[in-house]
Structure formats: structure tokens, C-alpha cells
Design an enzyme around this catalytic site. Sequence first.
Site, short mmCIF file in Angstrom:
data_model
loop_
_atom_site.label_atom_id
_atom_site.label_comp_id
_atom_site.label_asym_id
_atom_site.label_seq_id
_atom_site.Cartn_x
_atom_site.Cartn_y
_atom_site.Cartn_z
N TRP A 279 -0.46 20.34 48.40
CA TRP A 279 -1.16 19.41 49.29
C TRP A 279 -2.25 20.12 50.08
O TRP A 279 -3.34 19.58 50.31
CB TRP A 279 -0.17 18.74 50.25
CG TRP A 279 0.48 17.53 49.65
CD1 TRP A 279 1.74 17.43 49.15
CD2 TRP A 279 -0.11 16.23 49.49
NE1 TRP A 279 1.97 16.16 48.68
CE2 TRP A 279 0.85 15.41 48.88
CE3 TRP A 279 -1.37 15.69 49.79
CZ2 TRP A 279 0.61 14.06 48.57
CZ3 TRP A 279 -1.61 14.36 49.49
CH2 TRP A 279 -0.63 13.56 48.89
N TRP A 307 -11.37 -2.56 64.29
CA TRP A 307 -10.47 -1.86 65.19
C TRP A 307 -10.34 -2.62 66.51
O TRP A 307 -11.13 -3.52 66.81
CB TRP A 307 -10.98 -0.44 65.45
CG TRP A 307 -11.09 0.42 64.23
CD1 TRP A 307 -12.24 0.80 63.61
CD2 TRP A 307 -10.02 0.99 63.48
NE1 TRP A 307 -11.96 1.58 62.51
CE2 TRP A 307 -10.60 1.72 62.40
CE3 TRP A 307 -8.63 0.97 63.59
CZ2 TRP A 307 -9.85 2.41 61.47
CZ3 TRP A 307 -7.88 1.68 62.66
CH2 TRP A 307 -8.48 2.39 61.61
N TRP A 362 -8.87 6.14 63.32
CA TRP A 362 -8.20 7.40 62.96
C TRP A 362 -9.00 8.62 63.45
O TRP A 362 -8.43 9.68 63.71
CB TRP A 362 -7.99 7.49 61.45
CG TRP A 362 -9.23 7.46 60.61
CD1 TRP A 362 -9.84 6.37 60.08
CD2 TRP A 362 -10.02 8.58 60.20
NE1 TRP A 362 -10.97 6.73 59.39
CE2 TRP A 362 -11.10 8.09 59.44
CE3 TRP A 362 -9.93 9.95 60.42
CZ2 TRP A 362 -12.08 8.91 58.88
CZ3 TRP A 362 -10.90 10.78 59.86
CH2 TRP A 362 -11.95 10.26 59.10
N TRP A 385 -5.05 12.41 58.30
CA TRP A 385 -5.41 11.20 59.05
C TRP A 385 -5.91 10.10 58.13
O TRP A 385 -5.59 8.92 58.34
CB TRP A 385 -6.42 11.55 60.13
CG TRP A 385 -5.72 12.03 61.36
CD1 TRP A 385 -5.53 13.32 61.75
CD2 TRP A 385 -5.05 11.22 62.32
NE1 TRP A 385 -4.78 13.37 62.90
CE2 TRP A 385 -4.47 12.10 63.28
CE3 TRP A 385 -4.86 9.85 62.49
CZ2 TRP A 385 -3.73 11.64 64.37
CZ3 TRP A 385 -4.13 9.39 63.57
CH2 TRP A 385 -3.58 10.26 64.50
#
Length: 481
Positions: A279, A307, A362, A385
Site C-alpha cells: 500500500w 460539502w 477531505w 484521505w
Amino acid sequence: MPNTAILWFRRDLRLDDNPALHGCLSDCDHLLPLYIHEPEEEAPWVPGAASRWWLHGSLAQLAHDLRSRGSQLLVTRGDSLDTLTRIASATGARTLHWNRLYDPATRERDTRVKQALRAAGIKVVSHPGSVLFEPWEIASGSGEPYRVFSAFWRRCGTRLGECTTLDAPVSLPPAPPLVSGLALDELMLRPRIPWDSGLQATWTPGEAAAHARARTFLHTHAADYRQQRDRPDRTGTSALSPALHFGELSPRRLLRMVTEIWEDPSAEPIEPFVRELGWREFAHHLLYHYPHTTDAPLDPRFAALPWRETDAERLLEAWQRGATGIPLVDAGMRELWELGWMHNRTRMVVASFLTKNLRLPWQLGARWFWDTLVDADLAANTLGWQWSAGCGADAAPYFRIFNPVLQGERFDPRGDYVRRWCPELGRLPVKFIHRPWMAPPAVLDHAGLRLGREYPAPIVDLQDSRAAALAAYETIKGRAR
């Protein structure tokens, strides 16, 4: 005339498995180890306060290790190209080696430095020292970069046997007469107001500590990693991310340490841990090929996601302070503030809560993590994120919204993690430790707890905020990717 080589240290603060160091040793009579402090060259992602704290300790250890081998670290501050040009002129150095970085700003800076110094007649060599494979080496059958982790890691898996390492030299060539440098304290990396007691009690930066931490983990916890890695109430993870970010331990050396205990890194029980190295590799692969994703979603639909517009500042501050009224979220955010680190399971929970329950961008969470994590790494931060927000490569579907109550009951079943970081909840019974707002008044009284006083009431309703997040997603769902 003796040949002097400059070894430019950046985020490779080690002597073991350091390709740039070995490149110098094959190319010089005198070695000049150099660290240049110019954080603004990494703008807009200038290292945060917790990272600077770690950097001080890591540089101090590197300087010690160099002295023990007959060398000396030169610490300077200023524009990298100007500094390198000045030092090369002062020492007669005709060779410069460094290990590559892959962040957008440092790539641009390094290209500029390399072109200018080569034009001035200096030999400049960059090396692969930060990842298992260079980001351009791993490509799909069509030659395109990967955007799905499983396919990317399968491709890497066929080449893990190629990952060789270089031992640290026993001694080093002498340095040329040094140009004037700075004392490490002059960089002012440590805080003037001593907020770092938790960091000092928890962490020991430097190459030696990184290797010791890796050996301890591999011999005592790695075999149970699959079962324990999601439990923030237990010591089940390696906590090696700061060492990998600052290059105190190379990923190839860590893989080699794994194979010395388990011959096959793709087999149980070690495969889940090695997959986490994958990862990290994937994060650098993505950042290299999609540098805009530090601030913009890889999935362009999410640029239009509506948002929250009201009360955003108050909610963000409550999240940052660990005062949301949701115990697992608050425990994670308080751990972050105290230790400069947070358990990975809790990172996913707090990120989901910010982007979905609070419906805040984010990018705000990424910036807060950047300033407060000792392991703040631009590639990993960006991948994490965007994954949590549902807008990145191989991301969690947006409709996957972590329920922090259920997550707490599953991964912190006795509430030990919450009790450590939210001691005001310590007397609550297990049944209510992750949902104190549901405790009867008599239970709260017995625990000495008044919601809104000793501990906040939830700042949002989990079910209502989940529904609002899904409704927001519906507005962009049909857009072209």
C-alpha cells in the site's frame, strides 16, 4: 587532486541500504555528507510541527552515526541549488549523489538542480532509495499506471525477489575541509513551547531505533498481525511508518528482514504485513502519476460534491480537539494530538466521520493530519484521505460509511482504548462506553458523567448525517468519471 563527492541527505537519513552513499563511495576520495534545510521548497506541503520534531531527532542520530565512522554531517539552510553550488565551489567537489523523492514539489526542485549543476560541469547521479520499485517501473499491460491496488500488488509480487540491499559501511572517507555550517538547534525544528512531552515519551527517532523496532515487531507481533492489526486497544502494528517516511529504514531492508524469518513474504502469517508495504508502494505510484491529487480528487465527480456550508468551522474544531461526543472518534483525535500518531483503524474511522457524517472536505482532514502526524507522508496521506472520502484510486465506495459505535464495539470491545484517551468516560460500563448518550441517567450519575459538561453530547446524529451524506452523493453519482 582528490575527488570530493557530496552526499545530499533528504528523507533517507540512514547509512544502511543507502544507494546514494554507495554511489559516492565508488566515486570519491573525500566524502561530504550534507543536509540542506529549506522547507519552503516543499510548498504548498511544508512539513508540519510533528514532522519537524521527528526530523530533529533523526538528524541528530545520523550525525552521531557519521561521526562514529570518521565522517561529519554538514547542516546548512538556504536555497538548495545556491547552497550546492556554493559548497561545490568551496570544496572542489565535482560529484553529487542523492536518493530520489517523488513528491511534486521535490521532483520539480530536483530536476532544476540536476540540470543547473550538470551544466556547470558537476556529475549528478540520483538513485532509487525510497521505494521497492520506481513508480515508472510498474505498469499495466497497456503501459498505463495502475489505479487498482490488487492488480498493482500482483504485478509487484512477481518482482519482490529483485529487491536487494546494501550493508552500511564500517568506515567512511574523510571529509574535505568543511565550509561553515549550522548547529542542529539553529534549524529550530523543536517547539519553543514544550507541547511535545507525549512524543518524547513515545518515540525514539533514528536509524538504530528503527531497526530495533522492526526486529521487535517481526519477532513478537508479526505472526499475529492479521488478527491484531485492527485493534487500537492492543499493540498489534509495527509503528514503523515514521521510520519509513524519513528513510531511517528502507523498505527493501524491511522486506529483507521479513524474508530472514519467513522465506516467502507472500505466505501466511506475514503476507498481511508485507501487503501494507505494498500500500505504501501504491501510494507513491499514484502520487507520481497523478500529482494533482494532493489537493484535487482523482475521481473528478467529487469536485462537485456539495460539502457542508453551515457551522463548518465549529464542527471542524470539535473534530480536531477530540470533542465530537463520539468516543472512538475523540479517542483517536486525542491520541493523534498527544503522540503524533494514530492507529490505522481509527484513522479510517475519524476520516469517514469528517468527510461523511460531518460532510467536510477531505482536504481539511489531510491538512490537519499533515501538521500533527510524525509519519506525515504526502503520498500516504493523499491515498488515505481520498480512499476514505471515496474519491481516489481503489477507494472505498462513498456509501461505505463507518459507524464509529459499531467499529468501537468490534475493535475496542472492552473500551480500553477509549478509556485511555477519554478518561472522563472511564467509569461507564462496557455496554455504553461507545454510546454514552444512550446510557440511562442513573448510569451516567454513577459514572460521574454529565453529557455536555464532563463529556460533550454528539455534535451530529449518526443516522441523520449518514442519510445526508448519501443524499449529497446522489447529486454527483451519475456524472462522468
